[in-house]
Motif scaffolding. Sequence first.
Motif, short mmCIF file in Angstrom:
data_model
loop_
_atom_site.label_atom_id
_atom_site.label_comp_id
_atom_site.label_asym_id
_atom_site.label_seq_id
_atom_site.Cartn_x
_atom_site.Cartn_y
_atom_site.Cartn_z
N GLN A 93 27.85 -12.60 -2.34
CA GLN A 93 28.67 -13.67 -1.75
C GLN A 93 27.83 -14.70 -0.99
N GLY A 94 26.51 -14.58 -1.08
CA GLY A 94 25.65 -15.61 -0.52
C GLY A 94 24.91 -15.26 0.75
N LEU A 95 24.98 -14.00 1.20
CA LEU A 95 24.28 -13.63 2.43
C LEU A 95 22.85 -13.21 2.12
N GLN A 96 21.91 -13.78 2.84
CA GLN A 96 20.52 -13.33 2.79
C GLN A 96 20.29 -12.44 4.01
N SER A 97 20.23 -11.15 3.77
CA SER A 97 20.12 -10.21 4.88
C SER A 97 18.80 -10.36 5.62
N ARG A 98 18.87 -10.29 6.94
CA ARG A 98 17.67 -10.46 7.77
C ARG A 98 16.71 -9.29 7.62
N PHE A 99 17.21 -8.12 7.29
CA PHE A 99 16.36 -6.97 6.95
C PHE A 99 17.20 -6.00 6.14
N ASP A 100 16.56 -4.98 5.60
CA ASP A 100 17.24 -4.03 4.74
C ASP A 100 18.30 -3.26 5.53
N MET A 101 19.52 -3.35 5.07
CA MET A 101 20.63 -2.69 5.73
C MET A 101 20.40 -1.18 5.86
N ALA A 102 19.62 -0.60 4.96
CA ALA A 102 19.39 0.85 4.97
C ALA A 102 18.74 1.33 6.27
N GLU A 103 18.08 0.42 6.98
CA GLU A 103 17.47 0.79 8.27
C GLU A 103 18.51 1.26 9.28
N LEU A 104 19.76 0.84 9.09
CA LEU A 104 20.82 1.16 10.05
C LEU A 104 21.64 2.37 9.63
N SER A 105 21.40 2.90 8.43
CA SER A 105 22.25 3.97 7.90
C SER A 105 21.80 5.34 8.40
N VAL A 106 21.89 5.52 9.70
CA VAL A 106 21.59 6.81 10.32
C VAL A 106 22.76 7.17 11.22
N MET A 107 22.95 8.46 11.43
CA MET A 107 24.04 8.91 12.28
C MET A 107 23.67 10.24 12.90
N GLY A 108 24.30 10.58 14.01
CA GLY A 108 24.06 11.86 14.65
C GLY A 108 22.97 11.77 15.69
N VAL A 109 23.10 12.55 16.74
CA VAL A 109 22.17 12.50 17.86
C VAL A 109 20.74 12.75 17.41
N MET A 110 20.51 13.84 16.70
CA MET A 110 19.15 14.22 16.32
C MET A 110 18.59 13.30 15.24
N GLU A 111 19.45 12.68 14.45
CA GLU A 111 18.98 11.77 13.41
C GLU A 111 18.55 10.43 13.99
N VAL A 112 19.25 9.98 15.04
CA VAL A 112 18.97 8.66 15.61
C VAL A 112 17.74 8.69 16.51
N LEU A 113 17.53 9.77 17.24
CA LEU A 113 16.46 9.82 18.25
C LEU A 113 15.09 9.39 17.72
N PRO A 114 14.64 9.88 16.56
CA PRO A 114 13.30 9.46 16.10
C PRO A 114 13.20 7.97 15.79
N LYS A 115 14.32 7.32 15.54
CA LYS A 115 14.32 5.90 15.18
C LYS A 115 14.82 5.02 16.32
N TYR A 116 14.96 5.59 17.49
CA TYR A 116 15.59 4.87 18.59
C TYR A 116 14.87 3.57 18.93
N ARG A 117 13.55 3.63 19.08
CA ARG A 117 12.81 2.42 19.47
C ARG A 117 12.93 1.32 18.42
N HIS A 118 12.84 1.73 17.16
CA HIS A 118 12.95 0.74 16.09
C HIS A 118 14.35 0.12 16.07
N LEU A 119 15.37 0.94 16.22
CA LEU A 119 16.74 0.42 16.23
C LEU A 119 16.98 -0.49 17.43
N LYS A 120 16.43 -0.12 18.57
CA LYS A 120 16.57 -0.96 19.76
C LYS A 120 15.93 -2.33 19.54
N ARG A 121 14.80 -2.33 18.86
CA ARG A 121 14.14 -3.61 18.56
C ARG A 121 14.98 -4.44 17.59
#
Length: 383
Positions: A43-71
Amino acid sequence: MKLFVIAGEASGDKLGGALMAGLAQLAPGIEWQGIGGPDMAEQGLQSRFDMAELSVMGVMEVLPKYRHLKRRIAQTAQAVIEMRPDALITIDSPDFCLRVARLAREKLPDLKVIHYVAPSVWAWRPGRATKMAQVVDHVLALLPFEPPFMQAAGMSCDFVGHPVVAEPRASKAEAAAFRETHMIGADQPLALCLPGSRAGEVKRLGKRFDEALMQLRDREPGLRVVLPTVHGVAPMVREMSARWPIAPIVVEHSADKRAAFAAADIALAASGTVSLELAANRVPMVIAYDANFLTWHLIWHLMKIDTVTLVNLVSDTRAIPEFLGPDCKPRMISRKMLEVLEQDGARNEQMAAMEETMARLGEGGEAPGLRAARSVLEFLNKG
């Protein structure tokens, strides 16, 4: 009109693509920025980065990626601030999206924020609606019983229907062609294996799903298995499933997935919106899910409902069997799948629940993407 839109996973990308198409029909010429996947890119959107970077869930799954997600949160909020859109539209993924909205509003206090997919406060953590209302003005709800929960928290909310009712489905001829292409006899049982759209889910559930299907094949020797997958995890799925004793037919393209759904006799699926896709195609199913030990116990103690399957919730039945957490065991799952395959009563009960679910979600009415677009424009025009 300028709109900034964010989706964080495959289901959100589908919603975003349909919403963007609806808005293009009702209000052509919108300038888009944001984050999304292939449906939104069409539909014409140029994504700023790969959406897959956000496809995490759960406490233990998010923790290792916390700094990157915060950025990424900070970078996305800054992009919203620089664009100064007429509205920020966030789609599901509230842990990421609402943090972006909060940061953006610090610099743009008049920013209008629309959130697509109401949080499941009817299931657990009811306080989320009140917290969300601090940064969200308007909500687009997928389920017919959700608007009162959002309105009680101080947000406007419209039920716009679930997109599954408008998705294309394969014909009987396409289903027969799928079986012929993959040398599956008309009388051979065909099972769908759907262990999730996130890498963590596939890793956690894949082996157990395979074991359940192997046990089912002991009773149904002719059983064939199809594993539909999504772009973000397709390479991992192909590598993992190639080592399974029952190597499934892995399909990624939309047409192949539609044909597989139409051809299937039964499905084993992770909990989530996939149960509605199966219902739309009238595929009997068994739902199973597990999470990291800590994540599961945190969620379980907060649950306010006795079923997590959307077909059960929307139809107000308990027709779809579930095996969750400690009950997510291959032997228990395979026994129930065999029962659903062999007993007319079990299948008929599911079929009735699926028919009711689709009716309540708007099957046969205006496309949900168009309804959502209309809701967005009506909300913006009020301001």
